[in-house]
Motif scaffolding. Structure first.
Motif, mmCIF file in Angstrom:
data_model
loop_
_atom_site.group_PDB
_atom_site.id
_atom_site.type_symbol
_atom_site.label_atom_id
_atom_site.label_comp_id
_atom_site.label_asym_id
_atom_site.label_seq_id
_atom_site.Cartn_x
_atom_site.Cartn_y
_atom_site.Cartn_z
ATOM 1 N N VAL A 1 0.857 -1.185 0.000
ATOM 2 C CA VAL A 1 0.000 0.000 0.000
ATOM 3 C C VAL A 1 0.893 1.236 0.000
ATOM 4 C CG1 VAL A 1 -1.967 1.151 1.047
ATOM 5 C CG2 VAL A 1 -1.627 -1.306 1.415
ATOM 6 N N GLY A 2 0.784 2.034 -1.070
ATOM 7 C CA GLY A 2 1.593 3.243 -1.190
ATOM 8 C C GLY A 2 2.690 3.073 -2.220
ATOM 9 N N SER A 3 2.785 4.035 -3.145
ATOM 10 C CA SER A 3 3.818 3.940 -4.187
ATOM 11 C C SER A 3 4.913 4.971 -3.973
ATOM 12 C CB SER A 3 3.193 4.128 -5.573
ATOM 13 O OG SER A 3 2.843 5.493 -5.745
ATOM 14 N N VAL B 1 0.669 -3.208 -6.043
ATOM 15 C CA VAL B 1 0.831 -1.873 -5.446
ATOM 16 C C VAL B 1 -0.496 -1.124 -5.526
ATOM 17 C CG1 VAL B 1 2.121 0.304 -5.551
ATOM 18 C CG2 VAL B 1 3.265 -1.842 -6.159
ATOM 19 N N ILE B 2 -0.944 -0.624 -4.379
ATOM 20 C CA ILE B 2 -2.222 0.100 -4.307
ATOM 21 C C ILE B 2 -1.915 1.545 -3.949
ATOM 22 C CG2 ILE B 2 -4.477 0.156 -3.161
ATOM 23 C CD1 ILE B 2 -4.211 -2.622 -4.036
ATOM 24 N N GLU B 3 -2.337 2.468 -4.779
ATOM 25 C CA GLU B 3 -1.998 3.880 -4.574
ATOM 26 C C GLU B 3 -3.254 4.744 -4.705
ATOM 27 O OE1 GLU B 3 0.760 5.982 -3.821
ATOM 28 O OE2 GLU B 3 -0.914 7.391 -4.028
ATOM 29 N N ASN C 1 -1.961 15.177 -4.620
ATOM 30 C CA ASN C 1 -1.357 16.444 -4.198
ATOM 31 C C ASN C 1 0.152 16.240 -4.033
ATOM 32 O OD1 ASN C 1 -1.136 15.146 -1.531
ATOM 33 N ND2 ASN C 1 -3.372 15.452 -1.483
ATOM 34 N N TYR C 2 0.831 17.133 -3.344
ATOM 35 C CA TYR C 2 2.289 16.983 -3.183
ATOM 36 C C TYR C 2 2.666 15.733 -2.379
ATOM 37 C CZ TYR C 2 4.019 21.239 -5.333
ATOM 38 O OH TYR C 2 4.380 22.184 -6.251
ATOM 39 N N CYS C 3 1.738 15.229 -1.543
ATOM 40 C CA CYS C 3 2.066 14.053 -0.726
ATOM 41 C C CYS C 3 1.564 12.762 -1.356
ATOM 42 C CB CYS C 3 1.441 14.195 0.660
ATOM 43 S SG CYS C 3 2.169 15.527 1.593
ATOM 44 N N TYR C 4 0.446 12.839 -2.059
ATOM 45 C CA TYR C 4 -0.200 11.629 -2.559
ATOM 46 C C TYR C 4 -0.141 11.536 -4.078
ATOM 47 C CZ TYR C 4 -2.432 11.382 2.068
ATOM 48 O OH TYR C 4 -2.672 11.310 3.408
ATOM 49 N N GLY C 5 0.156 10.343 -4.547
ATOM 50 C CA GLY C 5 0.202 10.089 -5.981
ATOM 51 C C GLY C 5 1.441 9.279 -6.297
ATOM 52 N N GLU C 6 1.607 8.968 -7.581
ATOM 53 C CA GLU C 6 2.717 8.102 -7.997
ATOM 54 C C GLU C 6 4.067 8.623 -7.480
ATOM 55 O OE1 GLU C 6 3.055 7.534 -12.224
ATOM 56 O OE2 GLU C 6 4.297 5.761 -11.904
ATOM 57 N N GLU D 1 8.250 6.023 5.958
ATOM 58 C CA GLU D 1 8.114 7.156 6.871
ATOM 59 C C GLU D 1 6.875 7.040 7.768
ATOM 60 O OE1 GLU D 1 8.253 11.123 5.004
ATOM 61 O OE2 GLU D 1 9.682 11.468 6.617
ATOM 62 N N GLY D 2 5.796 6.495 7.219
ATOM 63 C CA GLY D 2 4.555 6.405 7.979
ATOM 64 C C GLY D 2 4.641 5.429 9.139
ATOM 65 N N SER D 3 5.583 4.504 9.073
ATOM 66 C CA SER D 3 5.711 3.525 10.154
ATOM 67 C C SER D 3 6.266 4.193 11.404
ATOM 68 C CB SER D 3 6.641 2.386 9.735
ATOM 69 O OG SER D 3 7.973 2.869 9.620
HETATM 70 C C1 LIG Z 1 7.650 18.715 -1.022
HETATM 71 C C2 LIG Z 1 8.469 17.648 -0.364
HETATM 72 C C3 LIG Z 1 9.855 17.653 -0.531
HETATM 73 C C4 LIG Z 1 10.647 16.654 0.039
HETATM 74 N N1 LIG Z 1 11.984 16.636 -0.212
HETATM 75 C C5 LIG Z 1 12.732 15.599 0.216
HETATM 76 C C6 LIG Z 1 14.089 15.485 -0.155
HETATM 77 O O1 LIG Z 1 14.623 16.302 -0.894
HETATM 78 N N2 LIG Z 1 14.794 14.428 0.322
HETATM 79 C C7 LIG Z 1 14.236 13.486 1.152
HETATM 80 O O2 LIG Z 1 14.930 12.544 1.544
HETATM 81 N N3 LIG Z 1 12.952 13.577 1.506
HETATM 82 C C8 LIG Z 1 12.185 14.587 1.046
HETATM 83 N N4 LIG Z 1 10.864 14.661 1.393
HETATM 84 C C9 LIG Z 1 10.321 13.602 2.256
HETATM 85 C C10 LIG Z 1 10.161 12.329 1.437
HETATM 86 O O3 LIG Z 1 9.427 12.602 0.295
HETATM 87 C C11 LIG Z 1 9.515 11.257 2.292
HETATM 88 O O4 LIG Z 1 10.331 11.032 3.412
HETATM 89 C C12 LIG Z 1 9.377 9.954 1.527
HETATM 90 O O5 LIG Z 1 8.673 10.151 0.328
HETATM 91 C C13 LIG Z 1 8.671 8.926 2.389
HETATM 92 O O6 LIG Z 1 8.506 7.766 1.631
HETATM 93 P P1 LIG Z 1 7.380 6.697 1.926
HETATM 94 O O7 LIG Z 1 7.409 5.765 0.799
HETATM 95 O O8 LIG Z 1 7.541 6.179 3.292
HETATM 96 O O9 LIG Z 1 6.001 7.515 1.938
HETATM 97 P P2 LIG Z 1 5.387 8.518 0.888
HETATM 98 O O10 LIG Z 1 6.387 8.996 -0.077
HETATM 99 O O11 LIG Z 1 4.673 9.536 1.699
HETATM 100 O O12 LIG Z 1 4.352 7.639 0.072
HETATM 101 C C14 LIG Z 1 3.189 7.166 0.639
HETATM 102 C C15 LIG Z 1 2.200 6.863 -0.469
HETATM 103 O O13 LIG Z 1 1.095 6.179 0.101
HETATM 104 C C16 LIG Z 1 -0.089 6.627 -0.507
HETATM 105 N N5 LIG Z 1 -1.209 6.422 0.415
HETATM 106 C C17 LIG Z 1 -1.429 7.058 1.591
HETATM 107 N N6 LIG Z 1 -2.566 6.600 2.160
HETATM 108 C C18 LIG Z 1 -3.073 5.666 1.323
HETATM 109 C C19 LIG Z 1 -4.233 4.856 1.344
HETATM 110 N N7 LIG Z 1 -5.109 4.926 2.350
HETATM 111 N N8 LIG Z 1 -4.456 4.023 0.310
HETATM 112 C C20 LIG Z 1 -3.584 3.947 -0.734
HETATM 113 N N9 LIG Z 1 -2.462 4.717 -0.803
HETATM 114 C C21 LIG Z 1 -2.213 5.542 0.209
HETATM 115 C C22 LIG Z 1 0.147 8.085 -0.766
HETATM 116 O O14 LIG Z 1 -0.677 8.563 -1.801
HETATM 117 C C23 LIG Z 1 1.630 8.111 -1.127
HETATM 118 O O15 LIG Z 1 1.837 8.071 -2.512
HETATM 119 C C24 LIG Z 1 10.037 15.645 0.835
HETATM 120 C C25 LIG Z 1 8.647 15.663 1.027
HETATM 121 C C26 LIG Z 1 7.870 16.637 0.434
HETATM 122 C C27 LIG Z 1 6.376 16.631 0.642
#
Ligand SMILES: Cc1cc2nc3c(=O)[nH]c(=O)nc-3n(C[C@H](O)[C@H](O)[C@H](O)COP(=O)(O)OP(=O)(O)OC[C@H]3O[C@@H](n4cnc5c(N)ncnc54)[C@H](O)[C@@H]3O)c2cc1C
Length: 541
Positions: A92-94, A114-116, A142-147, A512-514
C-alpha cells in the motif's frame, strides 16, 4: 594494490586533469608505494565542498588501482524475475518505501500488488498546478499523494544519516538505472531534482508491470481484511485490504500473503483505521513543527561562501541549536529552490520545499523546526485522542489543528507569512516581498496563532542561529508557515527483528509512515527491509 585517497583542490581546478593526476601521484608517493604512472587507474568516488574558514576547497576522493584492473561495482543492479501469481504481497503506497519494496519482492519472483490512492504523475501534475492557480487541494492527489509518493515533486535529496539499515549505494544505483543522473553516485550530497524524479518513478512503475506486478492508481485503502487467529485467541491476521476507487467510488478487495503498509506520514486515515482495529499497535512519538525560511539565494551563497560565489553551486546550510531543552534545527534545505504547498487535505495549509536539478531559482529555503515531544502536546489534544479511544493520536490532532489554524490565517492555499525581523519584533509585516511560494502569501503575525511552545523557541532559535551564520536574520528573510510534516507524530509498532506489526500479523508497516524512517533513502531502505523480512518468513527465501 588498491589505495583510497583524497586530494584537495580549488573549485576552479575541478576540470584540470593534469593537476588532479599530479596530486594523486603525490599522495601515492607520500604513502611510500612504488609505482610507474602507466600502472595507475584512478576511479573518482566522491566530491564534497568545504566552505569553512573563509576559503572554498573541494575534497575529491579516489580509489586508485596500482597495477590492477578496477573491480566491477559492488552495487550491481539485481535481476528481477517474472512474478509468480501464487505469491502475492499487497504493497500500500507507491512512495520510495512501496516502490523499492515491490522491486525487492520481484528479485525472487514474488508478485507485488501496489495500491496507490493518488494518480499517475502526469495527471497528478494537473492537480498540483491547481493548488497554486485555484487554491484547491485534491485530498487524493497532491504533493504528498500520488505516484512516487511525497518524494516525486521534491528536491530529491538522497542523503540520510541512517547508514545502518541497508545499502545506500545499491539504492542510488537503482535510481541511476531508472534514469537519475550518474552524478548522484559521486556527490557527497546527491540530489535528483523535481524535474528528473517523475521519469525515474515512471520507469520503476513500468518495470514492476513488465515483470508481472500490478499497480493500481486512484485506489484508496479504506479497511483491512482481518481474520481472528485460531491458534492464538484474540490475535488478528491481516489477509488483505479493502479499497475504494477515488473516481468511481467502487469497492474492491485485494488479498495477499502479506501487506506492506507504506502510506507515508500524511495518511491520517490509516492511523485512525489502525486506532480502531488495534489501538495498542500505535504509540505517539516526537516530531517537529516550524516554518519555512526563505532568503534570496545570492544572500545564502554569499554567507556560506564568504563572498566567493563565482562558479559555485547554490549553497546549502544546516543549522542546529538547543533552546530550553528542545532541538531547533534546519530541515530539508533547498538551495535555489521553491517553497511548495504540500497539504494533503483541503482544510489545512502545510509548506515544504523542493528544487530542480539545476537548483537555480532566485531563492534558497529551509524548514526551521522545533522538536515536539509527547509531553509538549497540549492537554486538549491528548483528551481528544483519549475520547477517540487511542491516546497515541494526540500529536496527529495537534498537527491538524496547526494546519487548520494556518488556513484560517491564510487565503485558500495562500499561506500566512511574516518578515523574520517583524516576527522577532512581534509585529505584522506591512509588506511582503515576492516569494517562490506560488499560491501567494498573506501577512500574519505568526506568534498570534502558532502555539507558544513553537513560536518562542523559533524566536530564540533564530537569534542563536544568527550567531554562527551571520546574516541569517536580515531584512530580506521571510517566514512562511507552517511546516508540520517533517516526520510522523505516530509510530506503528512492529517487531524489531521481523518488522511485522506487533498486534496485526502479516502487516508490515514500512517507510516514513511507520515511524521508523524518514526521507527518501531511509524510507526506501525500510521498504526493502520489510520485503526481505516477508521473503524470509513467508517464502523461506
Ligand atoms: C515537497 C516535499 C519535498 C521533500 N523533499 C525531500 C528530499 O529532498 N529528500 C528526502 O529525503 N525527503 C524529502 N521529502 C520527504 C520524502 O518525500 C519522504 O520522506 C518519503 O517520500 C517517504 O517515503 P514513503 O514511501 O515512506 O512515503 P510517501 O512517499 O509519503 O508515500 C506514501 C504513499 O502512500 C499513498 N497512500 C497514503 N494513504 C493511502 C491509502 N489509504 N491508500 C492507498 N495509498 C495511500 C500516498 O498517496 C503516497 O503516494 C520531501 C517531502 C515533500 C512533501
Amino acid at each position: 594494490m588498491v589505495k583510497d585517497l583524497s586530494i584537495t583542490i580549488k573549485p576552479e581546478d575541478e576540470k584540470n586533469t593534469s593537476l588532479i593526476n599530479y596530486l594523486i601521484c603525490q599522495e601515492i608517493k607520500k604513502a611510500g608505494i612504488q609505482f610507474c604512472k602507466q600502472e595507475l587507474i584512478s576511479v573518482f568516488q566522491k566530491k564534497s565542498i568545504d566552505a569553512r574558514h573563509g576559503h572554498i576547497k573541494l575534497h575529491l576522493k579516489y580509489k586508485v588501482y596500482i597495477g590492477e584492473k578496477p573491480q566491477e561495482s559492488e552495487n550491481t543492479i539485481p535481476e528481477w524475475k517474472t512474478a509468480d501469481p501464487d505469491k502475492r504481497v499487497i504493497v500500500v503506497g507507491s512512495g520510495p518505501a512501496g516502490l523499492l519494496a515491490a522491486l525487492k519482492l520481484l528479485e525472487d519472483g514474488i508478485k507485488p500488488v501496489v495500491i496507490e490512492r493518488g494518480k499517475k504523475t502526469p495527471e497528478r501534475r494537473v492537480d498540483i498546478a491547481q493548488i497554486s492557480t485555484k487554491g484547491i487541494v485534491n485530498d487524493d492527489s497532491n504533493y504528498c499523494y500520488g505516484e512516487g509518493g511525497a518524494g516525486t515533486f521534491s528536491d530529491g535529496k538522497l542523503y540520510t544519516r541512517s547508514n545502518k539499515r541497508g545499502n545506500i549505494g545499491s539504492i542510488l544505483n537503482t535510481f541511476v538505472y531508472f534514469g537519475a543522473d550518474k552524478k548522484i553516485l559521486t556527490d557527497a550530497h546527491p540530489h535528483i531534482g523535481t524535474d528528473k524524479l517523475p521519469k525515474v518513478i515512471n520507469n520503476i512503475r513500468n518495470k514492476i508491470i513488465e515483470m508481472g506486478g500490478e499497480v493500481h492508481f486512484d485506489t484508496r485503502v479504506v479497511d483491512f481484511v482481518i481474520e481472528e487467529s485460531c491458534e492464538n485467541k484474540g490475535s488478528k491476521i491481516v489477509k488483505g485490504v479493502v479499497t475504494k476507487n477515488t473516481q468511481t467510488g467502487q469497492e474492491e478487495t485485494f488479498i495477499g500473503n502479506a501487506v506492506i503498509l507504506a502510506t507515508g506520514h500524511s495518511s491520517s486515515c490509516i492511523y485512525k483505521l489502525i486506532s480502531k482495529i488495534s489501538p495498542s499497535s500505535l504509540e505517539s512519538k516526537s516530531f517537529a513543527v516550524g516554518v519555512r525560511v526563505e532568503h534570496p539565494r545570492e544572500m545564502i551563497d554569499s554567507i556560506q561562501y564568504h563572498g566567493n560565489t563565482e562558479n559555485m553551486p547554490a549553497a546549502e546550510y544546516r543549522v542546529v541549536t538547543q533552546i530550553d531543552g528542545r532541538g531547533v534545527y534546519s530541515f530539508c534545505m533547498c538551495p535555489g529552490g521553491f517553497v511548495v504547498p504540500s497539504a494533503s487535505e483541503d482544510d489545512g495549509i502545510v509548506v515544504n520545499g523542493m528544487s530542480t536539478a539545476a537548483r537555480n531559482s532566485k531563492w534558497s529555503n529551509a524548514a526551521i523546526v522545533v522538536e515536539i515531544r509527547t509531553e509538549d502536546i497540549p492537554q486538549i489534544f491528548t483528551d481528544k485522542a483519549k475520547e477517540a479511544g487511542c491516546e497515541a493520536l494526540a500529536g496527529l490532532y495537534f498537527r491538524t489543528d496547526i494546519e487548520q489554524k494556518a488556513k484560517q490565517h491564510g487565503n485558500g492555499q495562500a499561506a500566512p507569512a511574516q518578515m523574520m525581523e517583524d516576527f522577532l519584533a512581534d509585529k505584522k509585516s506591512e509588506e511582503l516581498p515576492k516569494t517562490s511560494y506560488t499560491p501567494g502569501v498573506v501577512s500574519s503575525n505568526l506568534k498570534e496563532w502558532l502555539p507558544e511552545i513553537i513560536s518562542s523557541k523559533l524566536h530564540k532559535g533564530f537569534i542563536e542561529i544568527n550567531k554562527n551564520m551571520k546574516g541569517f536574520v536580515c531584512s530580506q528573510a521571510v517566514l512562511i508557515a507552517p511546516e508540520t510534516r517533517t516526520s510522523t507524530p505516530v509510530r506503528i509498532l512492529r517487531d524489531k527483528e521481523s518488522f511485522e506489526c506487533i498486534n496485526l500479523k502479516n502487516l508490515y508497516p514500512a517507510g516514513e509512515g511507520s515511524g521508523y524512517a524518514g526521507g527518501i533513502v531511509s524510507s526506501a531502505m525500510d521498504g526493502i527491509k520489510a520485503a526481505e523480512m516477508i521473503k524470509q518468513k513467508l517464502f523461506n527465501l
